[in-house]
Motif scaffolding. Structure first.
Motif, PDB file in Angstrom:
ATOM      1  N   MET A   1       0.819  -1.198   0.000  1.00 25.51           N
ATOM      2  CA  MET A   1       0.000   0.000   0.000  1.00 25.51           C
ATOM      3  C   MET A   1       0.859   1.257   0.000  1.00 25.51           C
ATOM      4  N   ILE A   2       1.925   1.241   0.802  1.00 26.52           N
ATOM      5  CA  ILE A   2       2.822   2.393   0.866  1.00 26.52           C
ATOM      6  C   ILE A   2       3.498   2.606  -0.485  1.00 26.52           C
ATOM      7  N   LYS A   3       3.865   1.509  -1.154  1.00 25.89           N
ATOM      8  CA  LYS A   3       4.512   1.607  -2.461  1.00 25.89           C
ATOM      9  C   LYS A   3       3.584   2.293  -3.463  1.00 25.89           C
ATOM     10  N   LEU A   4       2.297   1.965  -3.405  1.00 27.13           N
ATOM     11  CA  LEU A   4       1.322   2.566  -4.310  1.00 27.13           C
ATOM     12  C   LEU A   4       1.131   4.053  -4.007  1.00 27.13           C
ATOM     13  N   LEU A   5       1.028   4.396  -2.740  1.00 24.63           N
ATOM     14  CA  LEU A   5       0.884   5.807  -2.365  1.00 24.63           C
ATOM     15  C   LEU A   5       2.113   6.611  -2.778  1.00 24.63           C
ATOM     16  N   PHE A   6       3.280   6.039  -2.551  1.00 25.51           N
ATOM     17  CA  PHE A   6       4.523   6.712  -2.888  1.00 25.51           C
ATOM     18  C   PHE A   6       4.615   6.925  -4.403  1.00 25.51           C
ATOM     19  N   GLY A   7       4.322   5.889  -5.171  1.00 24.95           N
ATOM     20  CA  GLY A   7       4.342   6.001  -6.627  1.00 24.95           C
ATOM     21  C   GLY A   7       3.319   6.995  -7.141  1.00 24.95           C
ATOM     22  N   GLY A   8       2.142   7.001  -6.531  1.00 22.78           N
ATOM     23  CA  GLY A   8       1.109   7.957  -6.925  1.00 22.78           C
ATOM     24  C   GLY A   8       1.545   9.382  -6.676  1.00 22.78           C
ATOM     25  N   LEU A   9       2.183   9.632  -5.534  1.00 22.40           N
ATOM     26  CA  LEU A   9       2.669  10.983  -5.229  1.00 22.40           C
ATOM     27  C   LEU A   9       3.776  11.407  -6.185  1.00 22.40           C
ATOM     28  N   LEU A  10       4.694  10.501  -6.495  1.00 22.31           N
ATOM     29  CA  LEU A  10       5.785  10.830  -7.416  1.00 22.31           C
ATOM     30  C   LEU A  10       5.276  11.127  -8.825  1.00 22.31           C
ATOM     31  N   SER A  11       4.146  10.551  -9.180  1.00 21.07           N
ATOM     32  CA  SER A  11       3.596  10.737 -10.526  1.00 21.07           C
ATOM     33  C   SER A  11       3.224  12.190 -10.813  1.00 21.07           C
ATOM     34  N   TYR A  12       2.995  12.975  -9.778  1.00 28.70           N
ATOM     35  CA  TYR A  12       2.579  14.364  -9.956  1.00 28.70           C
ATOM     36  C   TYR A  12       3.737  15.312 -10.285  1.00 28.70           C
ATOM     37  N   VAL A  13       4.959  14.931  -9.938  1.00 32.69           N
ATOM     38  CA  VAL A  13       6.082  15.864 -10.020  1.00 32.69           C
ATOM     39  C   VAL A  13       6.828  15.677 -11.346  1.00 32.69           C
ATOM     40  N   PRO A  14       6.833  16.703 -12.203  1.00 36.62           N
ATOM     41  CA  PRO A  14       7.550  16.578 -13.478  1.00 36.62           C
ATOM     42  C   PRO A  14       9.018  16.235 -13.259  1.00 36.62           C
TER      43      PRO A  14
ATOM     44  N   VAL B   1      10.683  14.202 -11.861  1.00 33.94           N
ATOM     45  CA  VAL B   1      10.767  13.206 -10.793  1.00 33.94           C
ATOM     46  C   VAL B   1       9.891  12.001 -11.153  1.00 33.94           C
ATOM     47  N   ASN B   2       8.840  12.247 -11.935  1.00 28.35           N
ATOM     48  CA  ASN B   2       7.954  11.143 -12.302  1.00 28.35           C
ATOM     49  C   ASN B   2       8.632  10.134 -13.239  1.00 28.35           C
ATOM     50  N   PHE B   3       9.835  10.452 -13.713  1.00 29.70           N
ATOM     51  CA  PHE B   3      10.604   9.456 -14.463  1.00 29.70           C
ATOM     52  C   PHE B   3      10.939   8.273 -13.559  1.00 29.70           C
ATOM     53  N   LEU B   4      11.005   8.513 -12.254  1.00 32.57           N
ATOM     54  CA  LEU B   4      11.217   7.418 -11.301  1.00 32.57           C
ATOM     55  C   LEU B   4      10.064   6.418 -11.367  1.00 32.57           C
ATOM     56  N   VAL B   5       8.857   6.935 -11.577  1.00 32.64           N
ATOM     57  CA  VAL B   5       7.677   6.061 -11.687  1.00 32.64           C
ATOM     58  C   VAL B   5       7.801   5.180 -12.929  1.00 32.64           C
ATOM     59  N   PHE B   6       8.235   5.788 -14.037  1.00 32.37           N
ATOM     60  CA  PHE B   6       8.432   4.999 -15.256  1.00 32.37           C
ATOM     61  C   PHE B   6       9.546   3.977 -15.052  1.00 32.37           C
ATOM     62  N   GLY B   7      10.579   4.347 -14.307  1.00 31.71           N
ATOM     63  CA  GLY B   7      11.633   3.397 -13.958  1.00 31.71           C
ATOM     64  C   GLY B   7      11.106   2.261 -13.103  1.00 31.71           C
ATOM     65  N   TYR B   8      10.189   2.586 -12.208  1.00 35.49           N
ATOM     66  CA  TYR B   8       9.554   1.562 -11.376  1.00 35.49           C
ATOM     67  C   TYR B   8       8.739   0.613 -12.258  1.00 35.49           C
ATOM     68  N   PHE B   9       8.018   1.171 -13.241  1.00 39.10           N
ATOM     69  CA  PHE B   9       7.275   0.325 -14.181  1.00 39.10           C
ATOM     70  C   PHE B   9       8.233  -0.626 -14.903  1.00 39.10           C
ATOM     71  N   TRP B  10       9.405  -0.104 -15.299  1.00 40.73           N
ATOM     72  CA  TRP B  10      10.399  -0.920 -15.993  1.00 40.73           C
ATOM     73  C   TRP B  10      10.894  -2.043 -15.079  1.00 40.73           C
ATOM     74  N   LYS B  11      11.159  -1.686 -13.815  1.00 41.15           N
ATOM     75  CA  LYS B  11      11.620  -2.677 -12.835  1.00 41.15           C
ATOM     76  C   LYS B  11      10.537  -3.725 -12.592  1.00 41.15           C
ATOM     77  N   LEU B  12       9.297  -3.277 -12.474  1.00 39.07           N
ATOM     78  CA  LEU B  12       8.165  -4.192 -12.297  1.00 39.07           C
ATOM     79  C   LEU B  12       8.062  -5.128 -13.495  1.00 39.07           C
ATOM     80  N   ALA B  13       8.148  -4.586 -14.694  1.00 36.22           N
ATOM     81  CA  ALA B  13       8.033  -5.386 -15.913  1.00 36.22           C
ATOM     82  C   ALA B  13       9.155  -6.419 -15.992  1.00 36.22           C
ATOM     83  N   THR B  14      10.362  -6.017 -15.630  1.00 27.09           N
ATOM     84  CA  THR B  14      11.497  -6.946 -15.651  1.00 27.09           C
ATOM     85  C   THR B  14      11.268  -8.100 -14.686  1.00 27.09           C
TER      86      THR B  14
END
Length: 185
Positions: A1-14, A16-29
């Motif tokens: 749950m914390i991971k989702l909240l953290f990712g959601g918050l990071l998604s708002y910041v230009p 910095v939201n590249f970290l979210v896309f990096g997380y998607f890449w890590k998840l996909a891997t």
């Protein structure tokens, strides 16, 4: 749950939201390796950022191309009909929006494990036959999840966009990658 909240918050910041896309890449891997969904840890921030840049490039190409084509066709239909088609001229744009999440997942799947960024910039490396195969074999399994992802973005509106994007993106990407890996057998 914390991971989702953290990712959601990071998604708002230009940027910095590249970290979210990096997380998607890590998840996909991890999903492609283990063939089971699990949320990875938010670790190795520089790697998340560089992988996020890579993922953004993939999204620009695989998501941006259909959206741009849909927008151009919609404007052409509207202009050539003199506006008489009205809402019907929006069909190409609507189809492009519907297909965009699927194309983003396909692009991610195709480029997973690619160690060299330069391969992305050579259009000859795009395997159109494999893209077509993935679309034709997986579209039935991805219709409802794609609509659910888009609905989550729409219902959340701008106020909850980051959370909808992150939650929907992790669920949709995980599902799509599991579908693609099952097709590879």
């Amino acid at each position: 749950m914390i991971k989702l909240l953290f990712g959601g918050l990071l998604s708002y910041v230009p940027i910095v939201n590249f970290l979210v896309f990096g997380y998607f890449w890590k998840l996909a891997t991890e999903v492609k390796k283990s063939k089971s969904p699990s949320f990875p840890q938010w670790t190795d921030w520089p790697k998340l950022f560089t992988d996020g840049c890579y993922m953004v490039l993939i999204c620009i190409f695989f998501v941006g191309a259909p959206l741009t084509l849909g927008w151009i066709l919609t404007e052409l239909l509207y202009g050539l009909s003199g506006g008489y088609l009205g809402t019907l001229s929006e069909i190409p744009r609507s189809l492009a929006i519907f297909v965009a999440p699927m194309m983003g997942a396909i692009g991610t799947y195709l480029y997973l494990g690619t160690p060299d960024w330069s391969i992305f910039f050579d259009i000859r490396n795009v395997d159109v036959a494999k893209i077509k195969k993935l679309i034709l074999k997986s579209w039935k399994s991805l219709v409802v999840p794609s609509l659910a992802f888009l609905a989550l973005l729409y219902v959340g509106g701008w106020a909850l966009y980051g959370f909808g994007f992150f939650l929907g993106g992790t669920i949709f990407l995980t599902h799509a990658l599991l579908v693609f890996t099952s097709l590879e057998k």
